[in-house]
Write a protein that holds these residues in place. Structure first.
Motif, short mmCIF file in Angstrom:
data_model
loop_
_atom_site.label_atom_id
_atom_site.label_comp_id
_atom_site.label_asym_id
_atom_site.label_seq_id
_atom_site.Cartn_x
_atom_site.Cartn_y
_atom_site.Cartn_z
N ARG A 32 71.51 -53.56 16.88
CA ARG A 32 72.64 -53.63 17.80
C ARG A 32 73.77 -54.43 17.15
O ARG A 32 73.51 -55.33 16.34
CB ARG A 32 72.23 -54.34 19.10
CG ARG A 32 71.03 -53.73 19.81
CD ARG A 32 71.42 -52.55 20.64
NE ARG A 32 70.27 -51.95 21.33
CZ ARG A 32 70.31 -51.57 22.60
NH1 ARG A 32 71.40 -51.70 23.31
NH2 ARG A 32 69.25 -51.01 23.16
N ASN A 33 74.98 -54.13 17.54
CA ASN A 33 76.11 -54.95 17.10
C ASN A 33 76.26 -56.13 18.06
O ASN A 33 75.47 -56.29 18.99
CB ASN A 33 77.39 -54.11 16.98
CG ASN A 33 77.93 -53.69 18.34
OD1 ASN A 33 77.36 -53.99 19.36
ND2 ASN A 33 79.04 -52.99 18.33
N THR A 34 77.31 -56.93 17.83
CA THR A 34 77.45 -58.13 18.67
C THR A 34 77.68 -57.79 20.14
O THR A 34 77.38 -58.59 21.01
CB THR A 34 78.63 -58.99 18.17
OG1 THR A 34 79.81 -58.17 18.13
CG2 THR A 34 78.35 -59.54 16.78
N GLY A 35 78.20 -56.60 20.39
CA GLY A 35 78.44 -56.19 21.77
C GLY A 35 77.27 -55.44 22.37
O GLY A 35 77.43 -54.72 23.36
N ASN A 36 76.09 -55.52 21.75
CA ASN A 36 74.85 -54.91 22.27
C ASN A 36 74.85 -53.39 22.18
O ASN A 36 74.10 -52.72 22.88
CB ASN A 36 74.57 -55.36 23.71
CG ASN A 36 73.14 -55.06 24.12
OD1 ASN A 36 72.22 -55.14 23.30
ND2 ASN A 36 72.94 -54.68 25.37
N GLN A 37 75.69 -52.83 21.34
CA GLN A 37 75.70 -51.37 21.19
C GLN A 37 74.86 -50.95 19.99
O GLN A 37 74.84 -51.61 18.96
CB GLN A 37 77.14 -50.88 21.04
CG GLN A 37 78.00 -51.25 22.24
CD GLN A 37 79.33 -50.53 22.26
OE1 GLN A 37 79.74 -49.90 21.28
NE2 GLN A 37 80.01 -50.59 23.39
N ARG A 39 73.49 -49.30 16.70
CA ARG A 39 74.09 -48.91 15.41
C ARG A 39 73.02 -48.25 14.55
O ARG A 39 71.95 -48.82 14.31
CB ARG A 39 74.67 -50.14 14.70
CG ARG A 39 75.95 -50.67 15.34
CD ARG A 39 77.09 -49.66 15.24
NE ARG A 39 78.30 -50.08 15.98
CZ ARG A 39 78.62 -49.66 17.19
NH1 ARG A 39 77.83 -48.83 17.84
NH2 ARG A 39 79.74 -50.06 17.75
#
Lengths: 150, 150
Positions: A32-37, A39
């Motif tokens: 996940r990226n920092t925004g919880n999405q 990747r």
DNA sequence: TATAATCCCTCTAGTGACTAGAGCATCAAG
DNA sequence: CTTGATGCTCTAGTCACTAGAGGGATTATA
């Protein structure tokens, strides 16, 4: 690394379906990226394409799970793997044969119609009276779930 | 008048399925005996046979509902009724064609296997690489739900 | 930098046509 | 009168997604 939407476009699999595949363990959980999405990387894309192709060929999800598991052991003989594919081919042929029997029956029913009123419509009569059937869909010859209808 | 078990034997439809048909309004609610058990007559049996036969031919429940509704108006022209049957025939033919395309692709994949190890198995390779496909199941050519798999 | 459009998140529930099971009531035969 | 089969309702599960609610994140433009 790319987003789920990009992965969807690359693979032809809809976004909710990708999340669904993850939820049932077909796709590994991505980072996940920092925004919880989510990747994804190229390996994830390859696996998703594999899954998509196998589904398009009619393999059940459980079969696909088994295929993926086997692909983790490249040194083993591939008999079991081929067997899954051959089973799928056999299932497909069985389905075709059954559908062809239904097709013949339906064609017969439709052909008899002379375009009059419901009361003496041959389609209704044929549906109501199983004994008119020449084809192989006797009471026990076909189960509904085997027709790809269930 | 007979019980649901007897009706099941007479019609070839399983007992829970009969109750299910009643619950969705395909079969009218029958009378009950003093012990609250369903009691059916010949008309119920005929209707259930009609439903069973139509399902065996691949008609959807909604189609069957429409057919039954039409049969209540014997004086009307039977065009709409025949159209449902012709649509079913067309659907069946479409399904057959799609399954035949899958069959060809699967046969090609299976034929290439030379019985070695998983690592160089042509089945896995074929599933992973969509571009090897000659057939018509391109990324957009087939939706999964149209294969009778959904 | 502000804002708007697009994308993404989780969670729940719905699809079709049944099927399975729990927990109890009724019936038919001996 | 007992016993075993059959019946009842209700809930939940099947398969492979799909739809929607109600929010948060990212990106493109002004």
């Amino acid at each position: 690394m790319f987003s789920i939407g990009q992965l969807s476009k690359d693979s032809g699999v809809k976004v909710p379906t990708i999340r669904y595949y993850e939820s049932i363990g077909l796709l590994p959980e991505p980072g996940r990226n920092t925004g919880n999405q989510r990747r994804y990387d190229g390996a994830a894309r390859d696996r998703l394409r594999f899954i998509h192709h196998a589904r398009a060929l009619g393999f059940a999800v459980d079969d696909i799970r088994a295929l993926i598991k086997m692909s983790d052991h490249p040194e083993r003989p591939c008999m079991a793997l081929d067997q899954i594919a051959r089973d799928q081919l056999a299932k497909t042929r069985t389905r075709i044969a059954r559908l062809q029997a239904l097709e013949a029956e339906l064609a017969r029913i439709v052909a008899n119609c002379e375009g009059e009123v419901v009361g003496n419509c041959s389609v209704l009569a044929a549906l109501g009276d199983h004994s008119q059937c020449a084809g192989p869909h006797g009471p026990t010859a076909l189960s509904l779930s085997d027709q790809g209808l269930a």
